[in-house]
Motif scaffolding. Structure first.
Motif, PDB file in Angstrom:
ATOM      1  N   ASP A 101       0.868  -1.163  -0.030  1.00 54.17           N
ATOM      2  CA  ASP A 101      -0.125  -0.093   0.096  1.00 54.17           C
ATOM      3  C   ASP A 101       0.752   1.356   0.024  1.00 54.17           C
ATOM      4  O   ASP A 101       0.484   2.209  -0.562  1.00 54.17           O
ATOM      5  CB  ASP A 101      -1.018  -0.285   1.306  1.00 54.17           C
ATOM      6  CG  ASP A 101      -1.943  -0.951   1.126  1.00 54.17           C
ATOM      7  OD1 ASP A 101      -2.447  -1.348  -0.056  1.00 54.17           O
ATOM      8  OD2 ASP A 101      -2.597  -1.276   2.065  1.00 54.17           O
ATOM      9  N   CYS A 102       1.964   1.217   0.676  1.00 46.85           N
ATOM     10  CA  CYS A 102       2.803   2.170   0.630  1.00 46.85           C
ATOM     11  C   CYS A 102       3.707   2.602  -0.751  1.00 46.85           C
ATOM     12  O   CYS A 102       3.699   3.842  -1.264  1.00 46.85           O
ATOM     13  CB  CYS A 102       4.101   2.031   1.439  1.00 46.85           C
ATOM     14  SG  CYS A 102       5.152   3.508   1.931  1.00 46.85           S
ATOM     15  N   MET A 103       3.785   1.468  -1.636  1.00 47.11           N
ATOM     16  CA  MET A 103       4.081   1.623  -2.850  1.00 47.11           C
ATOM     17  C   MET A 103       3.022   2.276  -3.863  1.00 47.11           C
ATOM     18  O   MET A 103       3.184   3.036  -4.806  1.00 47.11           O
ATOM     19  CB  MET A 103       4.367   0.363  -3.580  1.00 47.11           C
ATOM     20  CG  MET A 103       5.689  -0.272  -2.940  1.00 47.11           C
ATOM     21  SD  MET A 103       6.051  -2.210  -3.486  1.00 47.11           S
ATOM     22  CE  MET A 103       7.590  -2.547  -2.675  1.00 47.11           C
ATOM     23  N   VAL A 104       1.553   1.767  -3.436  1.00 44.65           N
ATOM     24  CA  VAL A 104       0.829   2.249  -4.120  1.00 44.65           C
ATOM     25  C   VAL A 104       0.621   3.960  -4.072  1.00 44.65           C
ATOM     26  O   VAL A 104       0.257   4.776  -4.709  1.00 44.65           O
ATOM     27  CB  VAL A 104      -0.623   1.860  -3.303  1.00 44.65           C
ATOM     28  CG1 VAL A 104      -2.027   2.326  -4.057  1.00 44.65           C
ATOM     29  CG2 VAL A 104      -0.806   0.265  -4.055  1.00 44.65           C
ATOM     30  N   VAL A 109       2.611  -2.162 -15.471  1.00 46.89           N
ATOM     31  CA  VAL A 109       2.958  -3.401 -14.933  1.00 46.89           C
ATOM     32  C   VAL A 109       3.388  -3.043 -13.444  1.00 46.89           C
ATOM     33  O   VAL A 109       2.582  -4.036 -12.679  1.00 46.89           O
ATOM     34  CB  VAL A 109       4.376  -3.757 -15.215  1.00 46.89           C
ATOM     35  CG1 VAL A 109       4.911  -5.197 -14.671  1.00 46.89           C
ATOM     36  CG2 VAL A 109       4.420  -4.305 -16.802  1.00 46.89           C
ATOM     37  N   SER A 110       3.752  -2.094 -12.748  1.00 48.94           N
ATOM     38  CA  SER A 110       4.069  -2.032 -11.241  1.00 48.94           C
ATOM     39  C   SER A 110       2.558  -1.892 -10.609  1.00 48.94           C
ATOM     40  O   SER A 110       2.477  -2.351  -9.557  1.00 48.94           O
ATOM     41  CB  SER A 110       5.114  -0.845 -11.001  1.00 48.94           C
ATOM     42  OG  SER A 110       6.310  -1.088 -11.505  1.00 48.94           O
ATOM     43  N   ASP A 111       1.847  -1.055 -11.322  1.00 47.40           N
ATOM     44  CA  ASP A 111       0.581  -0.796 -10.809  1.00 47.40           C
ATOM     45  C   ASP A 111      -0.282  -1.879 -10.868  1.00 47.40           C
ATOM     46  O   ASP A 111      -0.814  -2.267  -9.663  1.00 47.40           O
ATOM     47  CB  ASP A 111      -0.151   0.491 -11.702  1.00 47.40           C
ATOM     48  CG  ASP A 111      -1.608   0.903 -11.158  1.00 47.40           C
ATOM     49  OD1 ASP A 111      -1.756   0.720 -10.205  1.00 47.40           O
ATOM     50  OD2 ASP A 111      -2.108   1.281 -12.065  1.00 47.40           O
ATOM     51  N   SER A 136      -2.530  -6.127  -7.525  1.00 45.37           N
ATOM     52  CA  SER A 136      -2.787  -7.477  -7.365  1.00 45.37           C
ATOM     53  C   SER A 136      -2.206  -8.221  -6.193  1.00 45.37           C
ATOM     54  O   SER A 136      -3.066  -9.149  -5.507  1.00 45.37           O
ATOM     55  CB  SER A 136      -2.465  -8.134  -8.774  1.00 45.37           C
ATOM     56  OG  SER A 136      -2.658  -9.800  -8.619  1.00 45.37           O
ATOM     57  N   ALA A 137      -0.913  -8.105  -6.037  1.00 42.08           N
ATOM     58  CA  ALA A 137      -0.210  -8.331  -4.641  1.00 42.08           C
ATOM     59  C   ALA A 137      -0.797  -7.948  -3.458  1.00 42.08           C
ATOM     60  O   ALA A 137      -1.193  -8.840  -2.349  1.00 42.08           O
ATOM     61  CB  ALA A 137       1.158  -8.243  -4.660  1.00 42.08           C
ATOM     62  N   SER A 138      -1.555  -6.920  -3.489  1.00 42.99           N
ATOM     63  CA  SER A 138      -2.046  -6.222  -2.140  1.00 42.99           C
ATOM     64  C   SER A 138      -3.296  -7.179  -2.149  1.00 42.99           C
ATOM     65  O   SER A 138      -3.594  -7.442  -0.768  1.00 42.99           O
ATOM     66  CB  SER A 138      -2.440  -4.757  -2.456  1.00 42.99           C
ATOM     67  OG  SER A 138      -3.289  -4.267  -1.288  1.00 42.99           O
ATOM     68  N   VAL A 139      -4.234  -7.313  -3.048  1.00 44.75           N
ATOM     69  CA  VAL A 139      -5.390  -8.058  -3.038  1.00 44.75           C
ATOM     70  C   VAL A 139      -5.265  -9.477  -2.286  1.00 44.75           C
ATOM     71  O   VAL A 139      -5.983 -10.286  -1.788  1.00 44.75           O
ATOM     72  CB  VAL A 139      -6.177  -8.004  -4.292  1.00 44.75           C
ATOM     73  CG1 VAL A 139      -7.508  -9.062  -4.130  1.00 44.75           C
ATOM     74  CG2 VAL A 139      -6.935  -6.588  -4.692  1.00 44.75           C
ATOM     75  N   GLY A 140      -4.175 -10.313  -2.932  1.00 41.68           N
ATOM     76  CA  GLY A 140      -3.786 -11.419  -2.798  1.00 41.68           C
ATOM     77  C   GLY A 140      -3.251 -11.532  -1.329  1.00 41.68           C
ATOM     78  O   GLY A 140      -3.632 -12.530  -0.491  1.00 41.68           O
ATOM     79  N   LEU A 198       5.157 -11.575 -12.029  1.00 42.14           N
ATOM     80  CA  LEU A 198       5.019 -12.606 -13.427  1.00 42.14           C
ATOM     81  C   LEU A 198       4.069 -12.662 -14.295  1.00 42.14           C
ATOM     82  O   LEU A 198       4.089 -12.512 -15.440  1.00 42.14           O
ATOM     83  CB  LEU A 198       5.522 -14.218 -12.928  1.00 42.14           C
ATOM     84  CG  LEU A 198       6.872 -14.333 -12.196  1.00 42.14           C
ATOM     85  CD1 LEU A 198       7.166 -15.886 -11.937  1.00 42.14           C
ATOM     86  CD2 LEU A 198       8.262 -13.905 -13.314  1.00 42.14           C
ATOM     87  N   PHE A 199       2.748 -12.733 -13.675  1.00 44.07           N
ATOM     88  CA  PHE A 199       1.518 -12.717 -14.231  1.00 44.07           C
ATOM     89  C   PHE A 199       1.265 -11.547 -14.911  1.00 44.07           C
ATOM     90  O   PHE A 199       1.016 -11.462 -16.067  1.00 44.07           O
ATOM     91  CB  PHE A 199       0.336 -13.074 -13.257  1.00 44.07           C
ATOM     92  CG  PHE A 199      -1.012 -12.880 -13.893  1.00 44.07           C
ATOM     93  CD1 PHE A 199      -1.269 -13.901 -15.002  1.00 44.07           C
ATOM     94  CD2 PHE A 199      -1.933 -11.800 -13.703  1.00 44.07           C
ATOM     95  CE1 PHE A 199      -2.581 -13.854 -15.422  1.00 44.07           C
ATOM     96  CE2 PHE A 199      -3.077 -11.702 -14.526  1.00 44.07           C
ATOM     97  CZ  PHE A 199      -3.614 -12.499 -15.265  1.00 44.07           C
ATOM     98  N   HIS A 200       1.515 -10.449 -14.387  1.00 47.79           N
ATOM     99  CA  HIS A 200       1.288  -8.908 -15.067  1.00 47.79           C
ATOM    100  C   HIS A 200       2.319  -8.839 -16.113  1.00 47.79           C
ATOM    101  O   HIS A 200       2.157  -7.907 -16.875  1.00 47.79           O
ATOM    102  CB  HIS A 200       0.955  -8.072 -14.094  1.00 47.79           C
ATOM    103  CG  HIS A 200      -0.383  -8.284 -13.213  1.00 47.79           C
ATOM    104  ND1 HIS A 200      -0.379  -8.782 -11.994  1.00 47.79           N
ATOM    105  CD2 HIS A 200      -1.511  -7.993 -13.672  1.00 47.79           C
ATOM    106  CE1 HIS A 200      -1.613  -8.945 -11.859  1.00 47.79           C
ATOM    107  NE2 HIS A 200      -2.239  -8.134 -12.738  1.00 47.79           N
ATOM    108  N   SER A 201       3.519  -9.243 -15.932  1.00 47.60           N
ATOM    109  CA  SER A 201       4.750  -8.963 -16.990  1.00 47.60           C
ATOM    110  C   SER A 201       4.287  -9.787 -18.037  1.00 47.60           C
ATOM    111  O   SER A 201       4.417  -9.365 -19.124  1.00 47.60           O
ATOM    112  CB  SER A 201       5.985  -9.500 -16.432  1.00 47.60           C
ATOM    113  OG  SER A 201       6.477  -8.780 -15.296  1.00 47.60           O
ATOM    114  N   LEU A 202       3.658 -10.993 -17.860  1.00 42.51           N
ATOM    115  CA  LEU A 202       3.212 -11.701 -19.046  1.00 42.51           C
ATOM    116  C   LEU A 202       1.929 -11.154 -19.757  1.00 42.51           C
ATOM    117  O   LEU A 202       1.794 -11.114 -21.056  1.00 42.51           O
ATOM    118  CB  LEU A 202       2.811 -13.362 -18.569  1.00 42.51           C
ATOM    119  CG  LEU A 202       2.266 -14.169 -19.813  1.00 42.51           C
ATOM    120  CD1 LEU A 202       3.335 -14.296 -20.848  1.00 42.51           C
ATOM    121  CD2 LEU A 202       2.137 -15.502 -18.936  1.00 42.51           C
ATOM    122  N   LEU A 203       1.094 -10.704 -19.002  1.00 39.76           N
ATOM    123  CA  LEU A 203      -0.131 -10.089 -19.515  1.00 39.76           C
ATOM    124  C   LEU A 203       0.160  -8.801 -20.412  1.00 39.76           C
ATOM    125  O   LEU A 203      -0.612  -8.331 -21.340  1.00 39.76           O
ATOM    126  CB  LEU A 203      -1.091  -9.521 -18.289  1.00 39.76           C
ATOM    127  CG  LEU A 203      -2.555  -8.952 -18.613  1.00 39.76           C
ATOM    128  CD1 LEU A 203      -3.256  -9.990 -19.253  1.00 39.76           C
ATOM    129  CD2 LEU A 203      -3.050  -8.379 -17.428  1.00 39.76           C
TER     130      LEU A 203
END
Length: 314
Positions: free
Chosen positions: A62-65, A92-94, A99-103, A144-149
């Motif tokens: 969240d700090c990164m957000v 990609v970072s966004d 996604s990691a925050s929701v995870g 990895l998922f969003h880099s692929l996306l």
């Protein structure tokens, strides 16, 4: 699916200034509040528990957000000055951080589910090391998922820009569906199911305490305690689920409408989506008394004293 920036049109100076100030305040509040959580959990050794490791992961994300929100200030009038490569990396970072925050929120719900529904197995099943492994796996899988996306955007940055200074990326339809399922629908379903189960168990335990009280003289106090516990659980679980849904559902609904009707995402839905990262420290940390104590120690610089990390603030 075209994923353009929210502020892709020119605004009146007053509107631009209002958006600028709002984003700046949200960004600042998000970074500061989550930094307090990060410092608290890292500094005090008594807080190095599996649950708090998950809270630490959420606070870092969240700090990164909060830092990412500051980049949106550049896009108030639709101009990006950092180049095409930074544009692709930003998106990609966004995507990955959100996604990691929701995870991580899912991991927190699993942690609470095991702790309340299977308390005897909690110490053996949920450990600090396992929590760290789950957090690392969540972070890596999201990147990895969003880099692929967004691989096409990373391979050739700026390929979807229609003019100079634009920052836009494109996700194919199938990829967008997978992202929607894995980043929103799936996690929300898991969180709701687990929290409903936890709520049912808490209510059942509170009622069982009331019905099995043998000492009549203690009946009143136990009843009051049970009711307070039931209400507290209801409030916390209600806030966690409702605030998360309120902050995220409008954005994804507007995004789906944009796919079908070609309308741009609502500014309010976008700001609400990011504002969830500002609220997370309040939801997950401010309910704990130790956080309020730690904030006082941080603000008064008491944490700079030798041995302050061993302070028992629980």
């Amino acid at each position: 699916m075209n994923v353009a920036t929210l502020f892709d049109t020119m605004h009146a100076p007053a509107v631009s200034m209002l958006i600028y100030v709002t984003l700046f305040l949200i960004s600042l509040l998000t970074v500061i509040s989550n930094l307090l959580v990060i410092i608290t959990v890292c500094h005090f050794k008594k807080l190095h528990s599996p649950t708090n490791i998950l809270l630490l992961s959420l606070a870092v994300l969240d700090c990164m957000v909060g830092f990412l929100i500051s980049f949106q200030i550049m896009l108030i009038d639709g101009c990006w000055y950092l180049g095409d490569i930074m544009c692709s990396l930003y998106f990609v970072s966004d995507y990955a951080i959100t996604s990691a925050s929701v995870g991580t929120m899912v991991l927190i719900s699993v942690d609470r589910y095991v702790a309340i529904c299977h308390p005897l197995h909690y110490p053996s099943k949920v450990t600090a090391e396992r929590a760290k492994i789950c957090v690392i796996a969540c972070w890596i899988s999201s990147v990895l998922f969003h880099s692929l996306l967004l691989r096409n955007n990373l391979q050739k940055p700026g390929r979807y820009n229609s003019c100079f200074g634009e920052c836009a990326v494109v996700v194919d339809y199938i990829g967008g569906i997978f992202d929607l399922l894995l980043s929103f629908i799936g996690p929300v379903t898991v969180i709701i199911i687990l929290y409903v189960r936890v709520f049912v168990v808490v209510v059942a335990q509170a009622r069982a305490m009331q019905s099995h009280v043998a000492d009549v003289s203690l009946q009143s106090s136990v009843s009051v305690t049970a009711k307070k516990s039931e209400m507290k659980a209801a409030v916390i679980l209600g806030v966690v689920v409702v605030v998360f849904l309120i902050c995220t559902c409008p954005y994804y609904c507007v995004t789906l409408m944009a796919e079908d009707d070609g309308v741009s995402a609502s500014s309010v839905a976008f700001l609400l989506f990011y504002f969830n990262s500002t609220l997370n420290p309040l939801i997950y940390a401010l309910f704990y008394p130790w956080f309020r104590k730690s904030v006082k120690l941080i603000v008064t610089l008491q944490i700079l004293k030798q041995g302050s990390g061993d302070t028992n603030i629980i």
